[in-house]
Structures are given as structure tokens and as C-alpha cells.
Design an enzyme around this catalytic site. Structure first.
Site, short mmCIF file in Angstrom:
data_model
loop_
_atom_site.label_atom_id
_atom_site.label_comp_id
_atom_site.label_asym_id
_atom_site.label_seq_id
_atom_site.Cartn_x
_atom_site.Cartn_y
_atom_site.Cartn_z
CE1 TYR A 56 -3.22 -2.88 0.29
CE2 TYR A 56 -3.43 -2.46 2.63
CZ TYR A 56 -3.77 -3.19 1.50
OH TYR A 56 -4.68 -4.22 1.60
CG HIS A 124 -1.85 -8.77 -0.06
ND1 HIS A 124 -1.35 -7.50 -0.15
CD2 HIS A 124 -3.19 -8.64 -0.14
CE1 HIS A 124 -2.34 -6.64 -0.29
NE2 HIS A 124 -3.47 -7.31 -0.29
CB SER A 203 -14.28 -4.17 -0.12
OG SER A 203 -13.07 -3.59 -0.50
N PRO A 204 -16.41 -4.24 2.97
CG PRO A 204 -16.67 -3.69 5.23
CD PRO A 204 -15.62 -3.86 4.16
N GLY A 206 -18.56 -2.22 -0.21
CA GLY A 206 -18.47 -2.18 -1.67
C GLY A 206 -17.63 -1.03 -2.18
N GLY A 208 -17.22 1.75 -0.89
CA GLY A 208 -17.95 3.00 -0.69
C GLY A 208 -19.27 3.07 -1.42
CG PHE A 209 -21.65 1.57 -5.46
CD1 PHE A 209 -21.68 2.74 -6.20
CD2 PHE A 209 -22.61 0.61 -5.70
CE1 PHE A 209 -22.66 2.95 -7.17
CE2 PHE A 209 -23.59 0.81 -6.65
CZ PHE A 209 -23.62 1.98 -7.40
#
Length: 327
Positions: A56, A124, A203-204, A206, A208-209
Site C-alpha cells: 500500500y 496477501h 470492502s464490506p 463495496g 464505498g458504493f
């Protein structure tokens, strides 16, 4: 803050974890002071499980966390990862699971983080050129040396998890999982439950979507979501409809879409931990309040049906980013 076990023999960690990736890369420019403020507020709210990786920001994220950890090391459970190799500023990458790389990557992470021991060390992504027994054997030697406390894997199949667990106990598996990414339901969630392994859902929201607050039309070119199939063209239009249904569901619960999305994971899987990302502090109190939202079995079933896998349009990653993800 609700606590959940990190595997059958690991420590208790906050049921909500903070992913720090976006503080360094992928979601626009970084802001060190803002990131440090976000980390401090997360800790104040009871989020004690922090997640990063060596790739990252080409090490920037671990260095950033190192700044924060100087005054808070004994208050957090720290996870980082190895395996994805990228040159600074490049998008091309390769995957290295060789024992020599495992050892070298760990030393580099310890140095950037400024710590003596990493609490949870993940592979990873998998490269099958290295047998899982060799890779996990190298990771186990880090535990024996006191450089790592617990081992984890990311985006692996049930078969890989079982093979790794036979070499050394695996504390956690991290994979993308949310209302609109249900792949782990095809085996890995059950394998984790059976083996006493924690499942960490990244990414629970999505990316941010699912919050209903993201407008993909305004994404900047340096935001990697602008290249994701789900955020483009006809797929985006269809996925917007799903989020509107989620918004209506949340309003009926006097909650926000983000709170519903997080509460769904925690209600559906008692061994799961929801790992959300945040660059800025504003969303933290809202996300943590998801712990107070009680979803009934009927609510969970309704959300399952609303976000049935066939209802979601577009792949979760561009093809190039699927390397190392086991299905």
C-alpha cells in the site's frame, strides 16, 4: 465495542476493523495529519484492529502506521501482508511467496512499522509456483523467531486453507465480502467456521458504493475504482438500483445504508470481522454505530435475496487484479 476472537487461539479484537490502504493510495491523494486524526478517533471509538500491507503506497502505509503506533502499540492488534510486489508508482505487479521473500518482506515491514512483532501476518495473494507447505513453513519460522504472533491468508480457497492449517494454525482469512460480493459463501466461510479460523471481510461497503454517498461520475483518475467494471456504464446503472433498494431498507430501520451493510455481515457470521476503510474521520461514528443495529433473521434473508449474486452487475476487479485470487 463488540469483541470477536481472532481464530481459536488468537486474541479478542474489535468486531469492526479499520483498513488503512486508502490513506496512502488508490483513493486519491494522501494527507498524513488527516490520517493520523482518523486513526486516533478510531481507537477512541474502540476500533483496535488495524490492517495494512507492504504494497500500500509502496511501503508508505506501513510507515504512516509506524508514526501512529509510537504512542499506541499496546492498544491495537496490527495486521500487515506480504506477497504482492510492485515498483513505486507502477501498476504492474507480481506475486512472490518464496520462503526467502517471506523472510525479507517481514523484516522490511517490521522496520517500516517500527515494531518488534507483527500481530497478524497475512499472505496477501497466492503464487502456486511455491508450494503452500513451503510458504507457510517460512511464515511459521517467523512465529518461532518472535517476529510474528499469528498467521493469516487472503483470498484463498478452502483447499489452500486446509493445507496451510495442517502446517501451522491459521488465525484468519481475509477476503472481499459484502452484500454485492458474495463469493466467500461458496466454501471459504464454512471452512473457516469448521477450522476455528476468523473471517475478515474487506470492502464490506463495496468500496464505498453501498453507502449510497459515492458518485462514481466524480471519481478522479488516480482513484482505482474508476477502472472497476461495477462502477462503469450499464453495470453502474443497474447497481445504482440495488443501492436505492438498500437505502429504502435502511430508512425503514432508521439507519444508514452503510450501517445495514456492516450489520448484515456481523449478524450473518458470528466468526466474521468487518474491515472497512476510511481516509477521513467523518464516517467513523456512523460505521461504529452499526454495532447497535439489530437485524432479525428475516432482515438478513431479505437482504440476501435483494443482493443475490446474479443481481449484481460487473466483475469485482479488472481482470489484471484477479491474479492470485483463488476461487
Amino acid at each position: 465495542m463488540e469483541q470477536r476472537p481472532l481464530g481459536s487461539s488468537g486474541p479478542l479484537v474489535s468486531a469492526l476493523a479499520l483498513g488503512c490502504m486508502g490513506m496512502s493510495e488508490f483513493y486519491g491523494p494522501s494527507d498524513t495529519e488527516q490520517s493520523l486524526h482518523t486513526l486516533r478517533l478510531a481507537l477512541d471509538l474502540g476500533v483496535t484492529f488495524l490492517d495494512t500491507a507492504d504494497m500500500y503506497g509502496a511501503g508508505h502505509n506501513e510507515t504512516l502506521l509506524g508514526q501512529f503506533l509510537k504512542g499506541h502499540r499496546d492498544q491495537v492488534v496490527l495486521a500487515t501482508k506480504f506477497g504482492i510486489v510492485r515498483d513505486p508508482g507502477a501498476t504492474e505487479r507480481r506475486i512472490d511467496n518464496s520462503p526467502a521473500y517471506v523472510a525479507a518482506a517481514c523484516e522490511a515491514s517490521l522496520r517500516r512499522l517500527g515494531v518488534e512483532t507483527i500481530d497478524l501476518y497475512y499472505c496477501h495473494r497466492r503464487n502456486h509456483e511455491t508450494p503452500v507447505e513451503d510458504m507457510v513453513g517460512a511464515m511459521a519460522r517467523l512465529v518461532e523467531a518472535g517476529k510474528v504472533r499469528y498467521l493469516g491468508l487472503s483470498e484463498v480457497s478452502p483447499d489452500t486453507l486446509r493445507a496451510a492449517h495442517a502446517v501451522h494454525p491459521i488465525a484468519a482469512v481475509q477476503s472481499e465480502y459484502s452484500l454485492w460480493t458474495r463469493d466467500p459463501e461458496r466454501g471459504i466461510l464454512e471452512a473457516c467456521r469448521a477450522l476455528g479460523v476468523a473471517f475478515v471481510a474487506y470492502s464490506p461497503l463495496g468500496r464505498g458504493f453501498l453507502t449510497g454517498a459515492l458518485d462514481p461520475a466524480h471519481l478522479t483518475p488516480d482513484d482505482f475504482r474508476s477502472r472497476h467494471p461495477r462502477f462503469r456504464d450499464d453495470a453502474l446503472a443497474r447497481n445504482r438500483e440495488l443501492v436505492e433498494h438498500l437505502r429504502a431498507f435502511a430508512q425503514a430501520k432508521e439507519a444508514t445504508p452503510a450501517q445495514v451493510a456492516l450489520a448484515w455481515i456481523l449478524a450473518r457470521h458470528p466468526h466474521a470481522i468487518a474491515l472497512f476503510g476510511a481516509k477521513r474521520p467523518e464516517r467513523l461514528p456512523e460505521n461504529v454505530a452499526a454495532l447497535s443495529l439489530i437485524l432479525t433473521p428475516g432482515d438478513v434473508a431479505a437482504l440476501d435475496a435483494l443482493f443475490a449474486p446474479e443481481a449484481v452487475s460487473g466483475a469485482r476487479y479488472p481482470e489484471a487484479n484477479m491474479a492470485g485470487i483463488e476461487t
